[in-house]
Scaffold this active site. Structure first.
Site, PDB file in Angstrom:
ATOM      1  N   ASP A  17       0.718  -1.325  -0.184  1.00 37.17           N
ATOM      2  CA  ASP A  17      -0.116   0.028  -0.293  1.00 37.17           C
ATOM      3  C   ASP A  17       0.703   1.419   0.211  1.00 37.17           C
ATOM      4  O   ASP A  17       1.950   1.160   0.607  1.00 37.17           O
ATOM      5  CB  ASP A  17      -0.945   0.445   1.509  1.00 37.17           C
ATOM      6  CG  ASP A  17      -2.213  -0.709   1.293  1.00 37.17           C
ATOM      7  OD1 ASP A  17      -2.396  -1.312   0.196  1.00 37.17           O
ATOM      8  OD2 ASP A  17      -2.228  -1.491   2.479  1.00 37.17           O
ATOM      9  N   ARG A  66      -1.154  -0.511  -8.146  1.00 34.76           N
ATOM     10  CA  ARG A  66      -2.370  -0.156  -8.153  1.00 34.76           C
ATOM     11  C   ARG A  66      -2.477   1.030  -8.332  1.00 34.76           C
ATOM     12  O   ARG A  66      -1.673   1.665  -7.749  1.00 34.76           O
ATOM     13  CB  ARG A  66      -2.676  -0.766  -6.641  1.00 34.76           C
ATOM     14  CG  ARG A  66      -4.689  -0.258  -6.079  1.00 34.76           C
ATOM     15  CD  ARG A  66      -4.190   0.026  -4.983  1.00 34.76           C
ATOM     16  NE  ARG A  66      -4.605  -1.642  -4.017  1.00 34.76           N
ATOM     17  CZ  ARG A  66      -4.050  -2.203  -2.692  1.00 34.76           C
ATOM     18  NH1 ARG A  66      -3.784  -0.641  -2.174  1.00 34.76           N
ATOM     19  NH2 ARG A  66      -4.148  -3.459  -2.110  1.00 34.76           N
TER      20      ARG A  66
HETATM   21  C1  LIG Z   1      -9.014  -0.985  -3.530  1.00 37.11           C
HETATM   22  C2  LIG Z   1      -8.167   0.426  -2.740  1.00 37.11           C
HETATM   23  C3  LIG Z   1      -7.241   0.174  -2.150  1.00 37.11           C
HETATM   24  C4  LIG Z   1      -6.518   1.460  -1.532  1.00 37.11           C
HETATM   25  N1  LIG Z   1      -5.369   1.621  -1.794  1.00 37.11           N
HETATM   26  C5  LIG Z   1      -4.903   3.280  -1.265  1.00 37.11           C
HETATM   27  C6  LIG Z   1      -4.117   3.288  -0.386  1.00 37.11           C
HETATM   28  O1  LIG Z   1      -2.701   2.226  -0.739  1.00 37.11           O
HETATM   29  N2  LIG Z   1      -3.345   4.662  -0.417  1.00 37.11           N
HETATM   30  C7  LIG Z   1      -3.951   5.517  -0.982  1.00 37.11           C
HETATM   31  O2  LIG Z   1      -3.344   6.937  -0.514  1.00 37.11           O
HETATM   32  N3  LIG Z   1      -5.470   5.285  -0.729  1.00 37.11           N
HETATM   33  C8  LIG Z   1      -5.703   4.132  -1.464  1.00 37.11           C
HETATM   34  N4  LIG Z   1      -7.062   3.944  -1.603  1.00 37.11           N
HETATM   35  C9  LIG Z   1      -8.307   4.868  -1.406  1.00 37.11           C
HETATM   36  C10 LIG Z   1      -7.990   6.021  -2.594  1.00 37.11           C
HETATM   37  O3  LIG Z   1      -6.818   6.874  -2.613  1.00 37.11           O
HETATM   38  C11 LIG Z   1      -9.011   6.977  -2.849  1.00 37.11           C
HETATM   39  O4  LIG Z   1      -9.300   7.488  -0.988  1.00 37.11           O
HETATM   40  C12 LIG Z   1      -9.965   5.867  -2.585  1.00 37.11           C
HETATM   41  O5  LIG Z   1     -10.364   5.123  -3.131  1.00 37.11           O
HETATM   42  C13 LIG Z   1     -11.247   6.546  -2.688  1.00 37.11           C
HETATM   43  O6  LIG Z   1     -11.831   6.832  -4.174  1.00 37.11           O
HETATM   44  P1  LIG Z   1     -12.882   7.520  -5.535  1.00 37.11           P
HETATM   45  O7  LIG Z   1     -11.350   7.019  -6.947  1.00 37.11           O
HETATM   46  O8  LIG Z   1     -13.511   6.207  -5.258  1.00 37.11           O
HETATM   47  O9  LIG Z   1     -13.617   8.449  -6.067  1.00 37.11           O
HETATM   48  P2  LIG Z   1     -14.523   9.393  -4.647  1.00 37.11           P
HETATM   49  O10 LIG Z   1     -14.455  10.213  -5.223  1.00 37.11           O
HETATM   50  O11 LIG Z   1     -13.813   9.385  -3.395  1.00 37.11           O
HETATM   51  O12 LIG Z   1     -15.708   7.977  -4.449  1.00 37.11           O
HETATM   52  C14 LIG Z   1     -16.222   7.877  -5.300  1.00 37.11           C
HETATM   53  C15 LIG Z   1     -17.772   7.292  -5.187  1.00 37.11           C
HETATM   54  O13 LIG Z   1     -17.559   6.349  -4.293  1.00 37.11           O
HETATM   55  C16 LIG Z   1     -18.055   6.274  -3.350  1.00 37.11           C
HETATM   56  N5  LIG Z   1     -17.509   6.077  -1.737  1.00 37.11           N
HETATM   57  C17 LIG Z   1     -16.091   6.645  -1.666  1.00 37.11           C
HETATM   58  N6  LIG Z   1     -15.546   6.564  -1.156  1.00 37.11           N
HETATM   59  C18 LIG Z   1     -16.278   5.967   0.086  1.00 37.11           C
HETATM   60  C19 LIG Z   1     -16.364   5.723   1.656  1.00 37.11           C
HETATM   61  N7  LIG Z   1     -15.896   5.012   2.233  1.00 37.11           N
HETATM   62  N8  LIG Z   1     -18.066   5.490   1.911  1.00 37.11           N
HETATM   63  C20 LIG Z   1     -19.173   4.882   1.493  1.00 37.11           C
HETATM   64  N9  LIG Z   1     -18.700   5.509  -0.062  1.00 37.11           N
HETATM   65  C21 LIG Z   1     -17.695   5.503  -0.723  1.00 37.11           C
HETATM   66  C22 LIG Z   1     -18.711   7.466  -3.115  1.00 37.11           C
HETATM   67  O14 LIG Z   1     -20.444   6.663  -3.557  1.00 37.11           O
HETATM   68  C23 LIG Z   1     -18.349   8.333  -3.727  1.00 37.11           C
HETATM   69  O15 LIG Z   1     -18.860   9.479  -4.391  1.00 37.11           O
HETATM   70  C24 LIG Z   1      -7.439   2.162  -2.557  1.00 37.11           C
HETATM   71  C25 LIG Z   1      -8.644   2.373  -2.767  1.00 37.11           C
HETATM   72  C26 LIG Z   1      -9.193   0.950  -3.369  1.00 37.11           C
HETATM   73  C27 LIG Z   1     -10.105   0.890  -4.322  1.00 37.11           C
END
Ligand SMILES: Cc1cc2nc3c(=O)[nH]c(=O)nc-3n(C[C@H](O)[C@H](O)[C@H](O)COP(=O)(O)OP(=O)(O)OC[C@H]3O[C@@H](n4cnc5c(N)ncnc54)[C@H](O)[C@@H]3O)c2cc1C
Length: 318
Positions: free
Chosen positions: A137, A188
């Site tokens: 991560d 990722r």
């Molecule tokens: C498999 C995976 C691994 C990850 N690993 C890392 C990492 O190693 N380092 C790092 O910095 N970040 C990591 N992340 C987090 C990532 O950086 C984002 O913060 C997170 O995925 C939200 O961004 P988004 O692209 O989904 O877009 P967003 O615009 O934030 O979300 C899109 C939509 O998804 C839904 N949503 C998003 N989050 C939530 C929530 N918590 N609860 C409910 N609904 C929600 C909402 O409907 C939102 O409008 C990871 C994410 C995923 C999916």
């Protein structure tokens, strides 16, 4: 250090939501625990296995994360190494379709680089014994350079069953992709969750999206295997467009989502023949992870309010 999430979002975020996000750290842990239950499999490896089995039955792969970023001693870091050993054994024993995700701070990155290097190498070698894979991560920007350095060292030691995470909000990411090109890294790609200053990170929602698409294009051009980690509908459709443009088969990329977030969007990807991996965290150190997930949940105000009402009036509003 409390690591807070990016607050920008495409739509109008209710003022109440923003206010609640800021006060989350003072919300009682018991309340945080209850409303973040959906994001965490449980406290034990058996809980993670149960959840992964359910996901596998729906055609979804998993990546298991042992929660432990709050560790503060070598002994605790070793405990996390042992916990990963238990996870690999359970994955094999129960024939689960899952790899693991690891945070380097949980393996001692903030204690000593060499300690962390030894610990991550142990975990990656153990994974290799059972043909498994370790995703490192990416944490806040104080860890980026060392994380990528450790990744390169593992690859140079001949370990190929390891991948890394790149964050689209960081301005350095395109440069990092180019520097990692000789390794054709398994990456990722996500937006990034920690609050970072404008000097090093894009702040605007659309800028982060644009850099995500650009980074994905660069990675696919390199021939990298990419885990497209997002719940953002726009980025999912851009991901689909780009993998199609490259003529990739469904084994040459995957989508990734977090446990408890957008499961229906995940179902649709599976139905359409794409691969999806779900991030399944478990462990006793659930607090920091839970706060981050709650802070980016657009409906957080509603959850806190209904939990507060339930506690005041004893009603079950779910
Ligand atoms: C498999 C995976 C691994 C990850 N690993 C890392 C990492 O190693 N380092 C790092 O910095 N970040 C990591 N992340 C987090 C990532 O950086 C984002 O913060 C997170 O995925 C939200 O961004 P988004 O692209 O989904 O877009 P967003 O615009 O934030 O979300 C899109 C939509 O998804 C839904 N949503 C998003 N989050 C939530 C929530 N918590 N609860 C409910 N609904 C929600 C909402 O409907 C939102 O409008 C990871 C994410 C995923 C999916």
């Amino acid at each position: 250090m409390l690591r807070q999430p990016l607050l920008e979002s495409p739509g109008p975020v209710a003022l109440l939501d923003r206010a609640i996000v800021r006060t989350l750290p003072v919300v009682p842990r018991s309340v945080v625990r209850k409303i973040s239950d959906r994001y965490i499999a449980g406290t034990e490896v058996a809980d993670a296995c149960r959840v992964v089995k359910g996901l596998n039955a729906q055609g979804k792969m998993a990546t298991i994360d042992v929660l432990g970023e709050e560790i503060s001693s070598r002994r605790e870091a070793l405990g996390i190494v042992r916990a990963y050993h238990d996870v690999f054994e359970a994955i094999e024993r129960e024939h689960l379709d899952s790899n693991v995700s690891v945070k380097l701070t949980a393996l001692g990155l903030n204690l000593a680089y060499e300690l962390c290097r030894k610990n991550i190498e142990t975990v990656v070698r153990h994974a290799a014994e059972s043909g498994n894979f370790v995703r490192i991560d990416m944490e806040d920007s104080s860890c980026t350079t060392e994380t990528l350095q450790l990744y390169r060292e593992l690859r140079e030691a001949g370990l190929d069953n390891v991948g890394v995470v790149l964050q689209a909000y960081l301005r350095r990411t395109i440069r990092d992709i180019r520097e990692l090109a000789p390794y054709r890294p398994n990456v990722r790609l996500c937006k990034g969750i920690y609050v970072e200053p404008p000097l090093i990170a894009f702040q605007e929602f659309e800028e982060v999206r644009q850099n995500f698409v650009r980074s994905l294009q660069e990675l696919l051009r390199l021939g990298s295997y990419v885990g497209i980690a997002t719940h953002d509908k726009f980025l999912i459709s851009e991901g689909l467009r780009l993998v199609q443009e490259q003529g990739l088969t469904s084994e040459q990329y995957e989508f990734q989502m977090l446990l408890g977030v957008s499961p229906h969007a995940g179902d649709r990807l599976i139905r359409d023949g794409h691969r999806l991996r779900v991030y399944v965290p478990f462990g006793r150190q659930w607090y920091a992870y839970s706060l981050r997930r709650l802070q980016e949940n657009p409906k957080i105000a509603g959850y806190i309010a209904s939990d507060t009402l339930n506690r005041l009036f004893g009603a079950d509003g779910t």
